[in-house]
Design a protein around this motif. Structure first.
Motif, PDB file in Angstrom:
ATOM      1  N   LEU A 204       0.861  -1.187   0.000  1.00  0.00           N
ATOM      2  CA  LEU A 204       0.000   0.000   0.000  1.00  0.00           C
ATOM      3  C   LEU A 204       0.892   1.230   0.000  1.00  0.00           C
ATOM      4  O   LEU A 204       1.856   1.301   0.772  1.00  0.00           O
ATOM      5  CB  LEU A 204      -0.878  -0.009   1.257  1.00  0.00           C
ATOM      6  CG  LEU A 204      -1.679   1.256   1.572  1.00  0.00           C
ATOM      7  CD1 LEU A 204      -2.764   1.508   0.516  1.00  0.00           C
ATOM      8  CD2 LEU A 204      -2.325   1.161   2.958  1.00  0.00           C
ATOM      9  N   ILE A 205       0.550   2.193  -0.859  1.00  0.00           N
ATOM     10  CA  ILE A 205       1.219   3.500  -0.815  1.00  0.00           C
ATOM     11  C   ILE A 205       0.154   4.544  -0.500  1.00  0.00           C
ATOM     12  O   ILE A 205      -0.884   4.608  -1.163  1.00  0.00           O
ATOM     13  CB  ILE A 205       1.910   3.825  -2.152  1.00  0.00           C
ATOM     14  CG1 ILE A 205       3.021   2.823  -2.428  1.00  0.00           C
ATOM     15  CG2 ILE A 205       2.473   5.252  -2.147  1.00  0.00           C
ATOM     16  CD1 ILE A 205       3.728   3.011  -3.754  1.00  0.00           C
ATOM     17  N   CYS A 206       0.400   5.317   0.534  1.00  0.00           N
ATOM     18  CA  CYS A 206      -0.541   6.380   0.923  1.00  0.00           C
ATOM     19  C   CYS A 206       0.102   7.711   0.558  1.00  0.00           C
ATOM     20  O   CYS A 206       1.309   7.891   0.758  1.00  0.00           O
ATOM     21  CB  CYS A 206      -0.778   6.373   2.434  1.00  0.00           C
ATOM     22  SG  CYS A 206      -1.189   4.761   3.121  1.00  0.00           S
ATOM     23  N   SER A 207      -0.704   8.661   0.089  1.00  0.00           N
ATOM     24  CA  SER A 207      -0.108   9.950  -0.295  1.00  0.00           C
ATOM     25  C   SER A 207       0.248  10.785   0.931  1.00  0.00           C
ATOM     26  O   SER A 207       1.046  11.697   0.841  1.00  0.00           O
ATOM     27  CB  SER A 207      -1.062  10.715  -1.216  1.00  0.00           C
ATOM     28  OG  SER A 207      -2.243  11.009  -0.518  1.00  0.00           O
ATOM     29  N   ARG A 208      -0.349  10.477   2.082  1.00  0.00           N
ATOM     30  CA  ARG A 208      -0.066  11.260   3.285  1.00  0.00           C
ATOM     31  C   ARG A 208       0.708  10.406   4.291  1.00  0.00           C
ATOM     32  O   ARG A 208       0.326   9.254   4.568  1.00  0.00           O
ATOM     33  CB  ARG A 208      -1.375  11.723   3.943  1.00  0.00           C
ATOM     34  CG  ARG A 208      -2.197  12.634   3.039  1.00  0.00           C
ATOM     35  CD  ARG A 208      -3.529  13.027   3.637  1.00  0.00           C
ATOM     36  NE  ARG A 208      -3.952  12.219   4.741  1.00  0.00           N
ATOM     37  CZ  ARG A 208      -4.539  12.698   5.839  1.00  0.00           C
ATOM     38  NH1 ARG A 208      -4.752  13.993   5.964  1.00  0.00           N
ATOM     39  NH2 ARG A 208      -4.917  11.894   6.813  1.00  0.00           N
ATOM     40  N   VAL A 209       1.745  10.980   4.853  1.00  0.00           N
ATOM     41  CA  VAL A 209       2.598  10.235   5.783  1.00  0.00           C
ATOM     42  C   VAL A 209       1.800   9.750   6.999  1.00  0.00           C
ATOM     43  O   VAL A 209       2.020   8.645   7.499  1.00  0.00           O
ATOM     44  CB  VAL A 209       3.779  11.120   6.239  1.00  0.00           C
ATOM     45  CG1 VAL A 209       4.695  10.368   7.185  1.00  0.00           C
ATOM     46  CG2 VAL A 209       4.566  11.599   5.035  1.00  0.00           C
ATOM     47  N   GLU A 210       0.838  10.558   7.463  1.00  0.00           N
ATOM     48  CA  GLU A 210       0.016  10.146   8.625  1.00  0.00           C
ATOM     49  C   GLU A 210      -0.705   8.842   8.317  1.00  0.00           C
ATOM     50  O   GLU A 210      -0.851   7.971   9.192  1.00  0.00           O
ATOM     51  CB  GLU A 210      -1.071  11.189   8.971  1.00  0.00           C
ATOM     52  CG  GLU A 210      -0.618  12.605   9.105  1.00  0.00           C
ATOM     53  CD  GLU A 210      -0.674  13.328   7.761  1.00  0.00           C
ATOM     54  OE1 GLU A 210       0.327  13.249   7.014  1.00  0.00           O
ATOM     55  OE2 GLU A 210      -1.688  13.973   7.458  1.00  0.00           O
TER      56      GLU A 210
END
Ligand SMILES: Cc1ncc(COP(=O)(O)O)c(C=O)c1O
Length: 378
Positions: A204-210
């Motif tokens: 999974l890659i999330c655009s937001r670090v949180e």
């Protein structure tokens, strides 16, 4: 380039639709892990996340899990999909894309296909948006990226999350931007027959670090594993977590696969181009053809057989060549409930599409043989 070392095909087996590709150096990576202290989630998972992030140029980092389906579920959780929220989703995909919407109590709103490439029809999306819509999920079918500029525009306009299921498309771009640069959440699958495999696994890659941080907690019971291992965990769980983490054995297979990934992608493109060249006369019957503004990682070769699908399947089978539909329209599965809408494009094509063999170990002679057999029918 042919992968000569894989040349020996079982004489009786014929040509299968898919074959897992396990690079030779996998044994060394796995042996090293088996001889180490960790086989569960440990240093190899971290290295695999870093190496994959480098490959897809994801500066936000990656979250390794034990399947693409788990990555999809995490992306729905992080998109805050709750009971009765609607998610606009592809009608034509693996059920894994849409089932996790149900895990959250959400409602999948199927979108018809684009007749040119079997991707979700972007032009239909706005007519499906309601007050309950929270997210749009797209699959880049066969490896062909959807129209991300339009998708991003719609998501920004209506404040929706954009989720990309890149199970087929490990290395795609739209207008020189990678898929994860357009999307809020991007998932990959490393299941057995995917472009690269870890046996089973996902990313999974999330655009937001949180979100990346939260995803790492939710993948392991809701516990901050790093803090727990350092003995500074607060002994409380705030989120419902799952057992979705990848283990070091799977990650080792993934590390070996990444050593080979450029070679694998190159061979896949060669195979696709050879098919295209051989099938020039019926080029318009190949669904995933090159498209303007997109870079493409072929995972499937899907043909539009018109009314000759059964004839072609039988002819290929007679010649010991496997073919199949692979995916099936999801509205036909009772689990998704009764659908009131009709899907015209899917209806036009549902009896026509057929997937033929594609895997890096294929020999050029095999591609030529399959192409000839196709041309004998279509
Ligand atoms: C489009 C698509 N999405 C998701 C998945 C699920 O991935 P996994 O099998 O790794 O859970 C698959 C296939 O397996 C797929 O084809």
């Amino acid at each position: 380039m042919q992968m000569e070392e894989f040349k020996l095909m079982n004489e009786n087996e014929g040509i299968p639709l898919f074959k897992p590709y396990i690079p030779k150096n996998t044994i060394e990576y796995v042996t090293d892990t088996l001889n180490s202290r960790w086989i569960g989630e440990g240093p190899k998972v971290k290295s695999f996340e870093n190496k994959f992030a480098k490959f897809v140029k994801a500066k936000e980092g990656c979250v390794a899990v034990n399947s693409g389906t788990a990555a999809l579920h995490l992306s729905y959780i992080l998109s805050d999909i709750k009971k009765d929220d609607e998610v606009i989703c592809p009608l034509f995909t693996c059920t894994a894309t849409n089932l996790p919407i149900l895990y959250q109590g959400g409602i999948p709103i199927f979108c018809d296909i684009n007749k040119n490439n079997l991707n979700l029809n972007v032009d239909e999306i706005e007519s499906l948006i309601s007050e309950k819509t929270k997210a749009i999920i797209v699959v880049d079918y066969g490896g062909v990226p959807n129209e991300y500029e339009k998708l991003r525009g719609i998501c920004d306009k209506y404040e929706l999350k954009l989720i990309s299921d890149c199970a087929h498309c490990i290395d795609g771009k739209f207008k020189d931007k990678r898929i994860h640069e357009w999307s809020d959440f991007t998932i990959y699958s490393f299941q057995a027959i995917k472009t690269m495999t870890t046996g089973d696994g996902g990313m999974l890659i999330c655009s937001r670090v949180e979100d990346t941080k939260l995803a790492k907690k939710i993948r392991w019971f809701g516990i901050d594993r790093q803090k727990k291992q350092q003995g500074v965990w607060e002994n409380d769980i705030l989120e419902v977590g799952f057992k979705y983490q990848m283990n070091d054995i799977a990650a080792s297979i993934g590390l070996a696969s990444l050593d080979e990934i450029e070679r694998t992608l190159k061979r896949r493109r060669e195979i696709f181009n050879r098919y295209r060249f051989n099938l020039k006369k019926i080029e318009h019957k190949i669904f995933e053809n090159y498209q303007y503004n997109r870079s493409f990682t072929p995972w499937l070769l899907t043909l539009n057989c018109g009314d000759k699908r059964i004839d072609l399947m039988n002819h290929l089978r007679k010649n010991r060549i496997e073919s199949a539909q692979v995916h099936y329209r999801n509205d036909r599965y009772s689990v998704f409930g009764e659908q009131k809408r009709r899907f015209k494009n899917m209806e036009d094509l549902e009896r026509s599409y057929l997937v033929v063999p594609m895997y890096p170990q294929m020999l050029n002679d095999e591609i030529d043989l399959i192409s000839n057999k196709i041309l004998e029918v279509l």
